[in-house]
Scaffold this active site. Sequence first.
Site, short mmCIF file in Angstrom:
data_model
loop_
_atom_site.label_atom_id
_atom_site.label_comp_id
_atom_site.label_asym_id
_atom_site.label_seq_id
_atom_site.Cartn_x
_atom_site.Cartn_y
_atom_site.Cartn_z
N LYS A 112 24.21 24.08 66.01
CA LYS A 112 23.90 23.14 67.09
C LYS A 112 22.41 22.87 67.22
O LYS A 112 22.01 21.85 67.75
CB LYS A 112 24.52 23.61 68.38
CG LYS A 112 26.05 23.57 68.30
CD LYS A 112 26.73 23.83 69.60
CE LYS A 112 28.23 23.60 69.49
NZ LYS A 112 28.91 24.67 68.72
C1 LIG Z 1 30.21 24.61 68.35
C2 LIG Z 1 30.59 25.51 67.24
C3 LIG Z 1 31.68 25.20 66.41
C4 LIG Z 1 32.55 24.00 66.63
O1 LIG Z 1 31.85 22.79 66.42
P1 LIG Z 1 32.44 21.42 66.99
O2 LIG Z 1 31.40 20.40 66.70
O3 LIG Z 1 32.64 21.64 68.46
O4 LIG Z 1 33.71 21.17 66.29
C5 LIG Z 1 31.93 26.05 65.36
N1 LIG Z 1 31.19 27.15 65.14
C6 LIG Z 1 30.15 27.48 65.92
C7 LIG Z 1 29.38 28.71 65.64
C8 LIG Z 1 29.80 26.66 67.00
O5 LIG Z 1 28.76 26.99 67.77
#
Ligand SMILES: *Cc1c(COP(=O)(O)O)cnc(C)c1O
Length: 465
Positions: A112
């Site tokens: 993210k």
């Molecule tokens: C947010 C997240 C996901 C899922 O991603 P999306 O974009 O919500 O599908 C998977 N793994 C980790 C470690 C995350 O922080």
Amino acid sequence: MRYISTRGQAPALGFEEAMLSGLARDGGLYLPETVPTLDHGEIAGLAGRPYEEVAFTVMRPFIGESFGEEELGELIARAYEGFGHAARAPLVQLAPDHFLLELFHGPTLAFKDFAMQLIGQLFQAALARRGERVTIVGATSGDTGSAAIEAFRGLENVDVLILFPEGRVSEVQRKQMTTPGESNVHALAVEGDFDTCQALLKDMFNDFAFRDEVALAGVNSINWARVLAQVVYYFTAATSLGAPMRPVRFTVPTGNFGDIFAGLIARKMGLPIERLIIATNQNDILHRTLETGAYRRGEVVPSISPSMDIQVSSNFERALYYAHDGDSAAVAAQMEALAGGQGGFTIPPGAINWLREHFASGRASEEETMATIKTTYLTSSEVICPHTAVGVKVAREFLAESPAPMITLATAHPAKFPDAVEKATGIRPELPARLARQFEAEERQTRVAGDLAALKALIRERLSS
Ligand SMILES: *Cc1c(COP(=O)(O)O)cnc(C)c1O
């Protein structure tokens, strides 16, 4: 470039306005009116270029006049300079035809950061130019919140409030949200699960009077600017492995469908992605939807991959819009059925066929996730986090299907989930020193009921103090 709502009832906006508002006023999500493409030669030219250059080339046509060329280049450079790896998103080989795309070298050790660090820079530049101030509110299942706080802490024109489900995020995730001492950072522990947090957020955005009163802005994965930032690493990874001359496949550990939706955009832009595979944990609404053709929410069951503990997957609405060939009335009706007493909807044959053509899917149980962390360590010496393990397990099911290289997205650093990793491998992964130091600071958080009135009162109080 203009952005339109998936529900068709909100005015079209430019990139900057769509970014600053997050959710459209009709409850829908913004999508570009058309998806720009890169031709074969342009994609081939990206191979081996620095991440920042690829980011500029991929994102520039979506951003239009909102930011100048030089300005955009500088903002991209600043967004990624704090990453702990020169490649930003390096590839690591697991098996002859299977690669991991490591997306955890940013400041909070999860993918993210790629979107959030950029959006922090874009917000700051846009708000300073406009002389405006906003209140950023996000809901998090763990990693979004810390990434948002890290991206916005200390910024002049922004307050950042993050709702997280009390007791349902890991200790590392919680400390990343509660230890930053800046007065514009507010970590709110909500009584409820992630879907409660996400529903509160949606209700707050649909309360237009309140939305205007505190100048709400959203940076959840529904924000188009976040999806766009995530398109970039599909290009760096694929071109490193021979695209566009050779097609590739991606498996994506999925919760809110933001990361994998970025892969769909990359494909629409012309990147030859042969398969785009959704990997879910035991909260498998997306996998069940592809199998059965019905999107039905269940109860969230907490798992060892908590950032994917989701039963309502916000960005799936964007895929539905494409699956319905831009029929926003059909999308709006389905979303109403989901929010109302029906708790779901059946996807008509044309749309479900479209989804099955564009995505494959699989799921991993808790036991399978643990077993995959172990076998991955034994066969390649790579220590992976539980979210990544869900991806690796599902990717392996598809490996034999084609000779195209498989790239599994490694979404978090194993040290964010040390208990599960230690249990599976016997090795306790170490946090990088800079994070370990931060966690000695005092924690600050406020509890709040899973109730809109209580939340609004708390936010008003915080902003006036
Ligand atoms: C947010 C997240 C996901 C899922 O991603 P999306 O974009 O919500 O599908 C998977 N793994 C980790 C470690 C995350 O922080």
